[in-house]
Design an enzyme around this catalytic site. Structure first.
Site, PDB file in Angstrom:
ATOM      1  N   SER A 135       0.831  -1.205   0.000  1.00  0.00           N
ATOM      2  CA  SER A 135       0.000   0.000   0.000  1.00  0.00           C
ATOM      3  C   SER A 135       0.863   1.251   0.000  1.00  0.00           C
ATOM      4  CB  SER A 135      -0.897  -0.007   1.244  1.00  0.00           C
ATOM      5  OG  SER A 135      -1.513   1.254   1.440  1.00  0.00           O
ATOM      6  N   TYR A 160      -2.427  -0.194  10.146  1.00  0.00           N
ATOM      7  CA  TYR A 160      -2.612  -0.795   8.826  1.00  0.00           C
ATOM      8  C   TYR A 160      -1.333  -0.668   8.003  1.00  0.00           C
ATOM      9  CZ  TYR A 160      -3.973  -1.099   3.912  1.00  0.00           C
ATOM     10  OH  TYR A 160      -4.019  -1.413   2.578  1.00  0.00           O
TER      11      TYR A 160
END
Length: 342
Positions: A135, A160
């Site tokens: 990501s 995350y």
């Protein structure tokens, strides 16, 4: 047609389902895995799976779906025994930056324990190619733009992001130890038809059409490198058929952090065209022919102000080049949203 057996985790997800629809045109056997959890509307996930089933029947492709959590090692062992896939595309994960503030354990379970199980699966099956989703959030507090794969990613600002950074490190160790060709893709704000309801395009579309206020954080001073789903799929598709290789120039003092003496590579995959949030909203307003109600708010914990992908590395590797303009992408998304929800 070739004889690869491809396993795709997160098969009912936004990116996973779109990739499968593309791969069905090229492959004989695709095995999909998803836990169909209720992080967001399960009906949307089932709608994606329905499209895959319909297309597989039309093309007479061998589409196989199994519902289970990747934290369940026994279920993965069953996939090994029955299918022994040669390519693994790992897209399953607990997604969302803000959700990780309140539910960190779900990220540890799926993104760390689950990811470890997938690495073991790749080792046991001696896969020819392993591609996994990272990501843009790993860039964290990085202020240099555009973001380049060799930039420092040691300061994630959400759990995350920390799990995604951990995935890159874990994958590199397995690539090095077991000679697994491994590619990590840092996705930049993917949007389009059948997108995730927890992401800005869906949240904003719902608010505009239902005359609800939109919370705009950092008082509107946010830029995102929005990347249309078809462009993401093109990049993933190319990496499916071009496994990572060892860097010939790697040495112990080598400064290029995204290369290795293992068959391991990291790529940004984005649009390389940051869009300011107010322009994004104005395009939704144009396509829906309705004004948004704006509520300006301070920056949220875990959010970054700017994302901007340098995509020169993946361009050199597979010829990746985004083809869908932001304006066209929003138009296609808006058409789909009205059709699907209204």
């Amino acid at each position: 047609m070739n004889n690869n057996r491809i396993l795709i985790t997160g098969a009912a997800g936004f990116i996973g389902s779109a990739l499968i629809l593309r791969l069905l045109e090229n492959e004989k056997t695709i095995i999909g895995v998803d836990n169909l959890n209720n992080y967001y509307d399960v009906r949307l996930k089932k709608s994606r799976l329905k499209l895959i089933t319909e297309k597989s029947k039309k093309l007479k492709a061998n589409w196989i779906f199994h519902e289970f959590h990747i934290e369940d090692k026994k279920s993965l062992d069953f996939i090994t025994e029955k299918y022994s896939p040669s390519i693994v595309i790992h897209l399953a994960a607990q997604a969302g930056v803000r959700y990780s503030l309140d539910n960190p354990k779900s990220y540890a379970d799926s993104n760390l324990i689950g990811f470890f199980n997938i690495l073991e699966f790749c080792k046991e099956n001696k896969v020819k190619n392993f591609v996994f989703a990272s990501s843009s959030s790993v860039y964290g507090l990085n202020k240099k733009i555009p973001f380049v794969e060799d930039d420092n990613v040691d300061h994630p600002i959400s759990f995350y992001a920390a799990t995604k950074k951990s995935n890159e490190l874990m994958a590199h160790s397995y690539s090095h130890l077991y000679d697994i060709p491994t590619t990590g893709l840092r996705f930049f704000t993917v949007y389009g038809p059948f997108g995730r309801p927890d992401m800005a395009p869906m949240i904003f579309a719902n608010a505009i059409l239902n005359s609800k206020p939109i919370n705009i954080f950092n008082y509107g001073n946010l830029h995102r490198d929005f990347t249309y789903i078809d462009d993401i799929v093109n990049g993933l598709f190319g990496c499916c058929y071009k496994p990572a290789i060892k860097s010939e120039n790697f040495s112990s003092n080598y400064q290029n952090k995204s290369y290795s003496n293992a068959p391991f590579q990291i790529f940004n995959i984005g649009n390389s065209n940051p869009i300011k949030i107010d322009y994004f909203i104005s395009m939704l307003e144009l396509n829906f022919n309705k004004k948004a109600i704006i509520n300006l708010m301070p920056l949220q914990p875990g959010d970054v102000k700017f994302t901007y992908a340098d995509i020169s590395k993946i361009q050199k590797w597979i010829g990746y080049k985004p083809k869908v303009s932001f304006e066209k992408g929003i138009r296609e998304f808006s058409k789909w949203y009205l059709d699907f929800y209204e």
